[in-house]
Motif scaffolding. Structure first.
Motif, PDB file in Angstrom:
ATOM      1  N   GLU A 649       0.579  -1.358   0.326  1.00 58.51           N
ATOM      2  CA  GLU A 649      -0.272   0.293  -0.050  1.00 58.51           C
ATOM      3  C   GLU A 649       0.491   1.231  -0.172  1.00 58.51           C
ATOM      4  O   GLU A 649       0.609   1.859  -0.674  1.00 58.51           O
ATOM      5  N   GLU A 650       1.798   1.285   0.920  1.00 54.58           N
ATOM      6  CA  GLU A 650       3.072   2.752   0.578  1.00 54.58           C
ATOM      7  C   GLU A 650       3.257   3.382  -0.512  1.00 54.58           C
ATOM      8  O   GLU A 650       3.274   4.178  -0.858  1.00 54.58           O
ATOM      9  N   LEU A 651       4.010   1.563  -1.239  1.00 52.27           N
ATOM     10  CA  LEU A 651       4.945   1.786  -2.182  1.00 52.27           C
ATOM     11  C   LEU A 651       3.711   2.526  -3.731  1.00 52.27           C
ATOM     12  O   LEU A 651       3.779   3.249  -4.474  1.00 52.27           O
ATOM     13  N   ASN A 652       1.927   1.696  -3.498  1.00 51.33           N
ATOM     14  CA  ASN A 652       1.168   2.047  -4.501  1.00 51.33           C
ATOM     15  C   ASN A 652       0.813   3.387  -4.648  1.00 51.33           C
ATOM     16  O   ASN A 652       0.619   4.417  -5.523  1.00 51.33           O
ATOM     17  N   ALA A 653       0.736   4.047  -3.362  1.00 49.51           N
ATOM     18  CA  ALA A 653       0.643   5.515  -2.563  1.00 49.51           C
ATOM     19  C   ALA A 653       1.464   6.306  -3.111  1.00 49.51           C
ATOM     20  O   ALA A 653       1.585   7.863  -3.907  1.00 49.51           O
ATOM     21  N   ALA A 654       3.000   5.951  -3.353  1.00 53.91           N
ATOM     22  CA  ALA A 654       3.735   6.946  -3.856  1.00 53.91           C
ATOM     23  C   ALA A 654       3.897   6.501  -5.231  1.00 53.91           C
ATOM     24  O   ALA A 654       4.429   7.774  -5.853  1.00 53.91           O
ATOM     25  N   ALA A 655       3.533   6.147  -6.104  1.00 54.18           N
ATOM     26  CA  ALA A 655       3.518   5.514  -7.535  1.00 54.18           C
ATOM     27  C   ALA A 655       2.851   4.530  -7.722  1.00 54.18           C
ATOM     28  O   ALA A 655       2.530   3.615  -8.126  1.00 54.18           O
ATOM     29  N   PRO A 656       1.052   5.089  -8.405  1.00 51.64           N
ATOM     30  CA  PRO A 656       0.541   4.118  -8.130  1.00 51.64           C
ATOM     31  C   PRO A 656      -0.196   3.845  -8.853  1.00 51.64           C
ATOM     32  O   PRO A 656      -1.179   2.940  -9.664  1.00 51.64           O
ATOM     33  N   GLY A 657       0.628   4.646 -10.262  1.00 48.08           N
ATOM     34  CA  GLY A 657       1.095   3.840 -12.064  1.00 48.08           C
ATOM     35  C   GLY A 657       1.578   5.064 -12.530  1.00 48.08           C
ATOM     36  O   GLY A 657       2.707   5.068 -12.339  1.00 48.08           O
ATOM     37  N   PRO A 658       1.927   4.248 -14.307  1.00 50.67           N
ATOM     38  CA  PRO A 658       2.441   4.823 -15.091  1.00 50.67           C
ATOM     39  C   PRO A 658       1.955   6.165 -15.607  1.00 50.67           C
ATOM     40  O   PRO A 658       1.114   6.319 -15.441  1.00 50.67           O
ATOM     41  N   PHE A 659       2.875   6.783 -16.262  1.00 54.66           N
ATOM     42  CA  PHE A 659       2.964   8.306 -16.762  1.00 54.66           C
ATOM     43  C   PHE A 659       3.851   8.347 -17.964  1.00 54.66           C
ATOM     44  O   PHE A 659       4.521   7.812 -17.882  1.00 54.66           O
ATOM     45  N   VAL A 660       3.640   9.275 -18.825  1.00 59.43           N
ATOM     46  CA  VAL A 660       4.607   9.481 -19.922  1.00 59.43           C
ATOM     47  C   VAL A 660       5.785  10.823 -19.707  1.00 59.43           C
ATOM     48  O   VAL A 660       4.022  12.348 -19.384  1.00 59.43           O
ATOM     49  N   GLU A 661       6.107  10.524 -19.284  1.00 56.94           N
ATOM     50  CA  GLU A 661       7.131  12.173 -18.907  1.00 56.94           C
ATOM     51  C   GLU A 661       7.562  12.687 -20.317  1.00 56.94           C
ATOM     52  O   GLU A 661       8.209  11.816 -21.115  1.00 56.94           O
ATOM     53  N   LEU A 662       7.039  13.873 -20.579  1.00 51.99           N
ATOM     54  CA  LEU A 662       7.763  15.154 -21.783  1.00 51.99           C
ATOM     55  C   LEU A 662       7.319  16.162 -21.750  1.00 51.99           C
ATOM     56  O   LEU A 662       7.917  16.769 -20.609  1.00 51.99           O
ATOM     57  N   HIS A 663       8.581  16.957 -22.492  1.00 50.99           N
ATOM     58  CA  HIS A 663       9.307  18.050 -21.862  1.00 50.99           C
ATOM     59  C   HIS A 663       8.256  18.886 -22.786  1.00 50.99           C
ATOM     60  O   HIS A 663       7.164  18.772 -23.465  1.00 50.99           O
ATOM     61  N   PRO A 664       8.239  20.203 -21.398  1.00 50.97           N
ATOM     62  CA  PRO A 664       6.743  21.139 -22.484  1.00 50.97           C
ATOM     63  C   PRO A 664       6.601  21.894 -23.418  1.00 50.97           C
ATOM     64  O   PRO A 664       5.727  22.089 -23.578  1.00 50.97           O
ATOM     65  N   ARG A 665       7.796  21.981 -24.083  1.00 52.44           N
ATOM     66  CA  ARG A 665       7.628  22.109 -25.773  1.00 52.44           C
ATOM     67  C   ARG A 665       6.493  21.011 -26.249  1.00 52.44           C
ATOM     68  O   ARG A 665       5.933  21.597 -27.448  1.00 52.44           O
ATOM     69  N   LEU A 666       7.163  19.507 -26.139  1.00 52.47           N
ATOM     70  CA  LEU A 666       6.312  18.961 -26.556  1.00 52.47           C
ATOM     71  C   LEU A 666       5.137  18.454 -26.328  1.00 52.47           C
ATOM     72  O   LEU A 666       4.162  18.282 -27.072  1.00 52.47           O
ATOM     73  N   ALA A 667       4.746  19.347 -25.088  1.00 50.53           N
ATOM     74  CA  ALA A 667       3.228  19.290 -24.557  1.00 50.53           C
ATOM     75  C   ALA A 667       2.737  20.174 -25.597  1.00 50.53           C
ATOM     76  O   ALA A 667       1.659  20.095 -25.394  1.00 50.53           O
TER      77      ALA A 667
END
Length: 747
Positions: A649-667
């Motif tokens: 539970e503690e680890l899921n609270a810290a990292a609950p799922g996947p994400f896509v990291e991208l640069h502001p210009r690309l966003a």
């Protein structure tokens, strides 16, 4: 009276941090500091602190499961489950031959389990089709290290040497998140006046600690290393005497590097020429320096050549086989080092022997009591084995791995697993791969069994049993014993880990990874022993360590280096007996080899080998349809495929799922805001995860962690293109396009 604390080691990464476990009467387990172990000195990351939560019967398997007539997994007795596995394996072997049977292991298995699994595949099943998930982690570094030095051991020196060197180039490692307790060694390096250069396309937590951060385009690490070597030559920084006396192949390697001039490397990598020159200055200025690589440069279709280029940089500057200097690989999995030494790899026998070496086959066959000619030859590498499932390989026994999440081109691998005639899985939890199995066997965990692991330093360690497993759970060794018996091999598969280790010692004797001088007693008394550690020479075992390094005498610190404060033992029971004192009391006992290559390398002539390499593109470059690069990695709160950490539970609270990291210009080009769902599409599939926008990544690159299944599975996208030498898939770079969910694509 409370139970006494049991000194042991963390089940996760290759640091194998020391910890104490105390089992309470109610079945709960408490973790406490074990400050006597020098690698972590009591410090633990969140994964280590919460590791006992997976011991709970609420989250783990406690009964065998079998596939019923209606297709569901239902509880069954052990005899029924084992009988079903043995019957299917026997039927497939009789019908299609032994190579129709596959075995897939894991880098988290203890040395005893890895050894027994390899022996089971070759002696009981007679199959060549065995490999393990460590092929996905360190195989390129292992291949390059063997080419250059004649021997692969992750680090040829202890971690404690890092703070006393002058400069470290850390390539493709975010150890602040993957191995948090190790960060102190690099912090102490800088406190002692040394410098840290981090090579990573992202400005990670580790890169933030660096004196210089180089952010190359994914897939160009090879060009970067060649460009640095070019400058070393051009600026007259080659250690000519060292090259002449301790290496071979320099002229060819030099010519290859000189074809990669700085301006060309800047165009390829995106790293400026001034930064290239500064990196060379920082690396060459001190008396001692190191290069450490991790998955970034290794998980490429040219990973072996890439690591080889970084090794060339060390050799040209005289930074290998000298005190406080050298090349090292930061091994990832808990027993990633030992797991590749003792026979679960497709081309190896115990002791890191080659399966194609007649002398190695004779030695191991004698220990096993079989005819050397009965041992099969090398089989398929990990991805090639998974790709052959359901066609050439009809049935699979899998231990300690979750390829549905962790393999490249994961949707295809999942399809191949579903196509098998029969799949048996041994695991602690019902992983995504176990959910596909015909039989699932619940097996013991780290705290419920004894056994050895080998850390990234090459330090063999003893994990101690702290509590009994739940009713209905058996060890992997018991599983192999029972299956061997059912398949007609009644002897040779003991269930006691120490008995297995005693056989492993004999099998490894005289091999590159010689454990013959190591015993459980020594491991308990000395806090681990570095291999190679042969038995006394009088027993006709290897004297390899005497020619590779100085086993006892510590390296001399650089003049400006501050000494490392020794760890203070937590309790007398857990304290370590120094190897030197044991050796003095028992003069026939080899003390182990913390530092390799100080006298000579493990090649025939004792010289290190330069390997001439040249840059080449990634297997898949960007184009108009797929204009962005994807790279993958880990986050601090999850581990590998997440099969265990996602149940905390503690680890899921810290990292609950996947994400896509991208640069502001690309966003901005996408019109995407923080948290918006983004689809990442490659030629192999599509994954969807929320956007995480940061200036700490290159504008031409996106990053996804690979710990999760389902629609956010990063390895749906990754490319299985293989390195021609190591057979490592290209996890770290592939071409993708981005789509806002229901929106427009990148251009």
């Amino acid at each position: 009276m409370p139970n006494a604390a049991t000194p042991t080691h963390c089940p996760y990464c290759a640091l194998q941090c020391g910890m104490n476990l105390t089992a309470a009467a109610d079945g709960t387990v408490e973790v406490s500091e074990r400050t006597d172990f020098p690698v972590n000195r009591g410090a633990l990351c969140g994964k280590g602190r919460t590791a006992p939560e997976v011991l709970s019967s609420r989250v783990r398997l406690t009964s065998p499961l079998v596939r019923s007539a209606d297709g569901t997994l239902v509880a069954a007795g052990w005899d029924e489950a084992l009988d079903r596995i043995a019957a299917h394996l026997s039927r497939v072997r009789d019908t299609y031959g032994p190579d129709a049977l596959g075995v897939f292991g894991g880098g988290g298995l203890t040395n005893e389990k890895a050894y027994a699994l390899g022996k089971f595949a070759r002696v009981v099943l007679g199959t060549s089709q065995i490999d393990y998930n460590g092929r996905f982690c360190m195989s390129s570094a292992a291949a390059a290290g063997t080419k250059a030095f004649g021997l692969d051991r992750g680090l040829p020196f202890p971690l404690e040497d890092i703070p006393r060197t002058g400069c470290v180039i850390l390539v493709g490692s975010n150890l602040a998140e993957t191995m948090p307790p190790s960060l102190r060694f690099f912090r102490e390096l800088r406190e002692n006046g040394g410098t840290l250069i981090v090579v990573d396309p992202r400005r990670t937590r580790t890169a933030e600690q660096a004196d210089l951060h180089l952010a190359p385009r994914p897939g160009t690490d090879l060009a970067l290393a060649l460009g640095l070597l070019h400058l070393v030559v051009a600026e007259g920084r080659v250690d000519e005497e060292y090259v002449r006396e301790r290496t071979s192949g320099w002229e060819e390697a030099r010519a290859a590097a000189m074809a990669h001039w700085p301006e060309q490397v800047e165009r390829l990598t995106g790293v400026s020429v001034p930064d290239l020159r500064e990196a060379v200055r920082m690396f060459c200025a001190p008396e001692a320096a190191m290069v450490l690589t991790a998955r970034g440069p290794e998980q490429q279709s040219k990973g072996t050549d890439t690591v080889g280029a970084w090794i060339n940089l060390c050799l040209a500057t005289g930074r290998a086989g000298r005190p406080l200097s050298g090349y090292g690989c930061l091994t990832g999995q808990g027993n990633g080092q030992g797991g590749r030494e003792h026979g679960q790899k497709a081309d190896q026998l115990p002791g890191y022997r080659k399966l194609t070496d007649p002398a190695a086959r004779r030695h191991v066959a004698e220990v096993w009591g079989v005819d050397p000619d009965s041992l099969p030859g090398p089989g398929r590498s990990a991805y090639e084995l998974l790709d052959a499932l359901g066609t050439d390989v009809r049935s699979l026994l899998l231990m300690g791995s979750n390829p549905v999440v962790s393999a490249p081109r994961a949707a295809h691998v999942e399809e191949r697993l579903r196509s098998l005639d029969f799949l048996a899985v041994c695991d602690v939890v019902l992983s995504e791969t176990a959910e596909l199995a015909d039989v699932v066997l619940p097996v013991t965990q780290w705290a419920e069994e004894s056994g050895t692991t080998t850390s990234l330093e090459g330090r063999v360690l003893l994990r101690r049993r702290a509590l009994p497993p739940p009713d209905g759970v058996r060890s992997d060794l018991e599983v192999l014993h029972a299956l061997a018996d059912r398949l007609g091999v009644e002897k040779g598969f003991p269930v006691d880990p120490e008995e297995v280790f005693e056989e492993l010692r004999r099998a490894s004797a005289g091999g590159p990874a010689d454990y013959s001088g190591i015993t459980y007693r020594r491991l308990a008394e000395e806090n681990g022993v570095f291999w190679p550690c042969p038995a006394p020479v009088s027993s006709a075992t290897s004297v390899m360590s005497a020619t590779l390094g100085t086993p006892v005498t510590p390296a001399t610190p650089a003049a400006s280096a501050a000494p490392v404060t020794p760890a203070t033992p937590a309790t007398p029971a857990a304290s370590a007996t120094p190897a030197a004192s044991v050796s003095a009391a028992l003069p026939d006992v080899h003390p182990g080899t913390p530092r390799l290559f100080l006298d000579r390398f493990a090649t025939d002539d004792g010289r290190a080998r330069f390997v001439a390499v040249s840059h080449r593109p990634a297997a898949e470059e960007t184009d108009e349809e797929y204009p962005v690069l994807l790279t993958t990695g880990r986050v601090v709160a999850q581990y590998q495929s997440g099969a265990q950490t996602r149940r905390v539970e503690e680890l899921n609270a810290a990292a609950p799922g996947p994400f896509v990291e991208l640069h502001p210009r690309l966003a901005a080009r996408l019109g995407a805001a923080e948290g918006d769902p983004l689809a990442v599409v490659s030629r192999r599939g599509r994954a969807v995860a929320p956007a995480r926008i940061t200036a700490g990544i290159r504008p031409d690159t996106v990053f996804m962690p690979f710990h999760w299944p389902g629609e956010g599975r990063a390895n749906t996208l990754t490319n299985p293109a293989l390195d021609p030498t190591s057979r490592m898939p290209e996890f770290k770079v592939c071409a993708v396009r981005l789509e806002t969910v229901g929106g427009r694509e990148t251009g």
